[in-house]
Design a protein around this motif. Sequence first.
Motif, PDB file in Angstrom:
ATOM      1  N   SER A  63       2.445  -0.600   1.979  1.00 26.38           N
ATOM      2  CA  SER A  63       2.012   0.742   1.595  1.00 26.38           C
ATOM      3  C   SER A  63       2.286   1.698   2.745  1.00 26.38           C
ATOM      4  O   SER A  63       2.330   1.303   3.906  1.00 26.38           O
ATOM      5  CB  SER A  63       0.523   0.761   1.232  1.00 26.38           C
ATOM      6  N   GLY A  65       1.292   5.457   4.570  1.00 18.75           N
ATOM      7  CA  GLY A  65       0.249   6.468   4.679  1.00 18.75           C
ATOM      8  C   GLY A  65      -0.684   6.165   5.830  1.00 18.75           C
ATOM      9  O   GLY A  65      -0.632   5.098   6.434  1.00 18.75           O
ATOM     10  N   GLY A  71       0.519   2.058   5.952  1.00 17.67           N
ATOM     11  CA  GLY A  71      -0.869   1.702   5.663  1.00 17.67           C
ATOM     12  C   GLY A  71      -1.093   0.204   5.761  1.00 17.67           C
ATOM     13  O   GLY A  71      -2.005  -0.268   6.420  1.00 17.67           O
TER      14      GLY A  71
END
Length: 87
Positions: A63, A65, A71
């Motif tokens: 992920s 972010g 992430g």
Amino acid sequence: MLIGGDFNNRAKQLLGILYELCANDTDVKIPVEDLVEELASDRSELKNLLQYLEGRDLISIASIGGPFLYGHIRITEKGIHKALKHK
């Protein structure tokens, strides 16, 4: 990005930490924020290390972010084999 002995040692250290956190399971998503604490690294260095490991197919980005660009990440089968080789 300049790659030298210190950088390679940090990459090996990070791969070892990832291996321990994933418990030999390539499906485990590892939060990047946890790695910051384990590695005692700054954002820039960690980002460079993750990009390097991803470029060598030792990790995959799960992920994107957060404050560290990524992430979550996953270790790959190749990453597990490499981590075991350096233990």
